[in-house]
Design an enzyme around this catalytic site. Structure first.
Site: not given
Length: 162
Positions: A104, A107, A130
């Site tokens: 997730r 995603e 960074s």
């Protein structure tokens, strides 16, 4: 630790991809019934930074090793020999990830990555955020309906291209 709260432990599915000290740290954490928040307070790091040390995803200082040794009751020498080298970031996660929570997060980057990039470019110009000069925190927020929400804050130093 509350009755509902469980301790995070090393996942046997990824244990072979983790540094050898990870098992030692997780075993000591479990034996002492400490959360990452407990240990983070002892070593002066955030919860996520503390957990990253356990997974070998962050650079450990000699001071981190000393404090972990004390907090967990693990011999310093056993930790120092292994933890004071360079981290092997990213080795523990398969791509694409198969663990549901990690998937997730992946995603989120798939769906919002270019949106983040566009907004950051507008605010900072051409460059990157960074992942090494980086801080992150996880908080739990409960809304008016009683639903729990995960609040993840990411703070990375902005580096200009060129």
């Amino acid at each position: 630790m509350s009755e509902q709260q469980r301790l995070a432990s090393v996942d046997s599915a990824i244990e072979s991809r983790l540094p050898s000290f990870s098992s030692l740290l997780f075993e000591a954490k479990t034996a002492k019934q400490l959360t990452f928040a407990d240990i983070a307070k002892e070593i002066g790091r955030s919860e996520v930074a503390c957990a990253a040390l356990f997974y070998g995803q962050a650079t450990a200082s000699a001071q981190d090793v000393d404090k972990l040794s004390t907090a967990l009751g693990v011999p310093r020498g056993a930790l120092a020999a292994q933890m004071l080298g360079f981290p092997n970031r990213g080795a523990s996660v398969e791509m694409p990830p198969t663990e549901p929570l990690i998937y997730r997060l992946y995603e989120v980057v798939q769906n919002y990555g270019y949106a983040y990039k566009a907004v950051m470019n507008e605010k900072f110009g051409d460059g990157i955020m960074s992942g090494v000069c980086f801080k992150t925190d996880v908080e739990k927020e409960v809304d008016e309906t009683g639903a729990a929400w995960a609040v993840i804050t990411m703070k990375g130093k902005c580096k200009q291209a060129g």
